[in-house]
Design a protein around this motif. Structure first.
Motif, mmCIF file in Angstrom:
data_model
loop_
_atom_site.group_PDB
_atom_site.id
_atom_site.type_symbol
_atom_site.label_atom_id
_atom_site.label_comp_id
_atom_site.label_asym_id
_atom_site.label_seq_id
_atom_site.Cartn_x
_atom_site.Cartn_y
_atom_site.Cartn_z
ATOM 1 N N HIS A 11 2.590 -4.206 3.647
ATOM 2 C CA HIS A 11 3.707 -3.254 3.624
ATOM 3 C C HIS A 11 3.176 -1.859 3.291
ATOM 4 O O HIS A 11 2.530 -1.662 2.261
ATOM 5 N N LEU A 12 3.428 -0.895 4.183
ATOM 6 C CA LEU A 12 3.021 0.488 3.971
ATOM 7 C C LEU A 12 4.224 1.317 3.552
ATOM 8 O O LEU A 12 5.294 1.213 4.159
ATOM 9 N N THR A 13 4.041 2.161 2.543
ATOM 10 C CA THR A 13 5.125 3.013 2.066
ATOM 11 C C THR A 13 4.611 4.408 1.794
ATOM 12 O O THR A 13 3.609 4.576 1.078
ATOM 13 N N ARG A 14 5.285 5.404 2.368
ATOM 14 C CA ARG A 14 4.965 6.785 2.013
ATOM 15 C C ARG A 14 5.964 7.245 0.973
ATOM 16 O O ARG A 14 7.145 7.469 1.248
ATOM 17 N N ALA A 15 5.499 7.350 -0.250
ATOM 18 C CA ALA A 15 6.355 7.766 -1.365
ATOM 19 C C ALA A 15 5.489 7.899 -2.607
ATOM 20 O O ALA A 15 4.425 7.276 -2.694
ATOM 21 N N PRO A 16 5.925 8.693 -3.574
ATOM 22 C CA PRO A 16 5.240 8.647 -4.874
ATOM 23 C C PRO A 16 5.356 7.235 -5.447
ATOM 24 O O PRO A 16 6.377 6.563 -5.258
ATOM 25 N N PHE A 17 4.341 6.793 -6.134
ATOM 26 C CA PHE A 17 4.353 5.415 -6.625
ATOM 27 C C PHE A 17 5.545 5.140 -7.539
ATOM 28 O O PHE A 17 6.134 4.054 -7.490
ATOM 29 N N PHE A 38 0.853 -1.181 0.000
ATOM 30 C CA PHE A 38 0.000 0.000 0.000
ATOM 31 C C PHE A 38 0.891 1.234 0.000
ATOM 32 O O PHE A 38 1.690 1.440 0.934
ATOM 33 N N VAL A 39 0.748 2.053 -1.023
ATOM 34 C CA VAL A 39 1.650 3.185 -1.252
ATOM 35 C C VAL A 39 0.837 4.469 -1.388
ATOM 36 O O VAL A 39 -0.202 4.482 -2.065
ATOM 37 N N ASP A 40 1.319 5.534 -0.766
ATOM 38 C CA ASP A 40 0.727 6.857 -0.952
ATOM 39 C C ASP A 40 1.783 7.901 -0.630
ATOM 40 O O ASP A 40 2.619 7.705 0.266
ATOM 41 N N SER A 41 1.752 9.001 -1.354
ATOM 42 C CA SER A 41 2.734 10.068 -1.113
ATOM 43 C C SER A 41 2.334 10.975 0.043
ATOM 44 O O SER A 41 3.144 11.785 0.511
ATOM 45 N N ASP A 42 1.102 10.832 0.522
ATOM 46 C CA ASP A 42 0.571 11.680 1.597
ATOM 47 C C ASP A 42 0.792 10.981 2.948
ATOM 48 O O ASP A 42 0.214 9.930 3.217
ATOM 49 N N GLN A 43 1.621 11.584 3.796
ATOM 50 C CA GLN A 43 1.926 10.980 5.094
ATOM 51 C C GLN A 43 0.668 10.829 5.948
ATOM 52 O O GLN A 43 0.500 9.818 6.641
ATOM 53 N N THR A 44 -0.213 11.802 5.913
ATOM 54 C CA THR A 44 -1.438 11.712 6.703
ATOM 55 C C THR A 44 -2.304 10.546 6.239
ATOM 56 O O THR A 44 -2.924 9.849 7.059
#
Length: 422
Positions: A130-136, A101-107
């Motif tokens: 797996h969680l990732t904060r980043a642009p895809f 699961f990926v998203d660039s938004d930390q919130t």
């Protein structure tokens, strides 16, 4: 295109109608997906990876009711599949699934972590979730390597859900990389086609903004010339469909609209794959969420073409309902015979080849083609033969059968009323 605002205080963003329709479509697709890929009763392990490239916070509010977002829909689909596939099965099957699961938004990532914990998945973080904060785009190389590490024969069975907020966050070359890397992967891509057409111009900033789509200056100039012509918008959409499939290398696509009523714009939910069966499952999903999915036309072989001399106001809205099914099947009878005459002349063709070459041009399901073929056999318009050329008594073709124009055919085109004319 409007963006959802995520918070970690329990406040949920409101779910739009098109978002709810997308979630229903994905949920249905995954139910049928598992039925299709696990059809072999001898299979004991199904290894698969789910990637949600723009995952959001995991939950929405719909008139006071909490609605699960795509990450929880993916997790729930696997649990439902485990129960459904093992019911009455002599040899149990294990679904070995990994989730990214990926998203660039930390919130959004923080909100998703909280919603996963509330759903009882906290201990799975770092294991199979797996969680990732980043642009895809930045996260993809590591995900790609992880899939390769757990795959055999470069199959890499995986489903990528790329619910981008516009039309450039998931560049088409990246989607092509996904499809070329794994023979068993599929991509469900949101594409804000309405915004793109409205935004198009020949200004330098526009050319820079649409660069991830691989559109040339010549293409953009062509689109701009068409934009203000009668029926031009539909022509642009047809050309964009061809462009997306060409730029991604996908053999099959199903680009149908889910109308964003709130923004009065059109969104494509594009399913990209290299398997006709996979495309068929997604098309079945659009028929399931009838009156939410939209196609412009009558369902015949017209998706890749449009006659600009016809009044676009008379182009019917195809809402995947009972009326549209009846109209589509009637028109497909003419379409199938015309396609056989025009493309294959007097030669018979393998039915599966015919389906593969026709699939991208119509919202028809494989079952619709089977139904139409049966009617044409009854009417002695279509002849069937086995792969070795022997006549078949069945009225429905097997995928490996040969089909062709019946020698006694009295082929003619039905004249359609202006209400249904393309």
């Amino acid at each position: 295109m409007p963006r959802f605002v995520w918070k970690t205080d329990g406040t949920l963003p409101g779910a739009s109608a098109h978002s709810l329709a997308k979630l229903r479509l994905i949920d249905f697709y995954l139910q049928r997906y598992f039925e299709t890929v696990a059809v072999n009763p001898a299979m004991d392990v199904l290894r698969i990876t789910f990637v949600d490239g723009f995952c959001g916070g995991g939950a929405y509010s719909d008139r006071g009711t909490t609605v699960e977002g795509s990450p929880l829909v993916l997790l729930g689909a696997v649990e439902k599949a485990r129960m459904a596939l093992n019911e009455g099965r002599t040899k149990p099957i294990n679904i070995d699934a990994q989730f990214y699961f990926v998203d660039s938004d930390q919130t959004a990532v923080d909100a998703l972590r909280e919603n996963l914990a509330n759903a009882g998945h906290l201990t799975r973080l770092g294991q199979d979730i797996h969680l990732t904060r980043a642009p895809f785009q930045r996260a993809f190389p590591d995900i790609k390597a992880a899939i390769k590490a757990r795959t055999r024969g470069n199959v890499g069975r995986s489903v990528f859900v790329l619910d981008q907020k516009g039309y450039t966050d998931a560049p088409l070359p990246l989607v092509k990389d996904i499809l070329e890397s794994f023979s068993g992967c599929e991509v469900i891509l949101t594409f804000a086609v309405g915004w793109l057409i409205d935004y198009l111009s020949d200004k330098p900033q526009t050319l820079k903004a649409v660069a991830p789509l691989g559109l040339s200056e010549g293409q953009i100039r062509e689109y701009l010339q068409l934009k203000d012509q009668r029926g031009g918008r539909i022509v642009i959409e047809r050309l964009l469909q061809q462009h997306i499939r060409r730029e991604t290398g996908a053999t099959f696509s199903s680009p149908f609209f889910i109308r964003s009523v709130e923004a009065n714009k059109d969104l494509w939910i594009i399913h990209l794959s290299n398997h006709v069966t996979a495309r068929n499952v997604m098309v079945e999903g659009h028929w399931l969420i009838k009156n939410n999915s939209l196609h412009f036309g009558s369902g015949d072989f017209e998706m890749m073409g449009f006659d600009p001399h016809l009044d676009p106001a008379s182009t019917p809205d195809f809402w995947f309902g009972d009326y549209e099914q009846e109209l589509m099947r009637e028109r497909l009878k003419d379409g199938v015979l015309k396609r056989l005459r025009d493309r294959y002349a007097s030669e018979s063709v393998e039915y599966l080849r015919f389906l593969r070459e026709a699939a991208n041009e119509t919202p028809a399901r494989l079952a619709d083609f089977d139904h139409v073929a049966g009617l044409l056999v009854d009417e002695k318009q279509l002849k069937l033969a086995t792969a070795d050329g022997q006549s078949r008594r069945s009225r429905r073709p097997d995928r490996r059968d040969l089909i062709g124009i019946h020698p006694q055919s009295s082929f003619h085109f039905i004249r359609h009323s202006t209400e249904t004319k393309r």
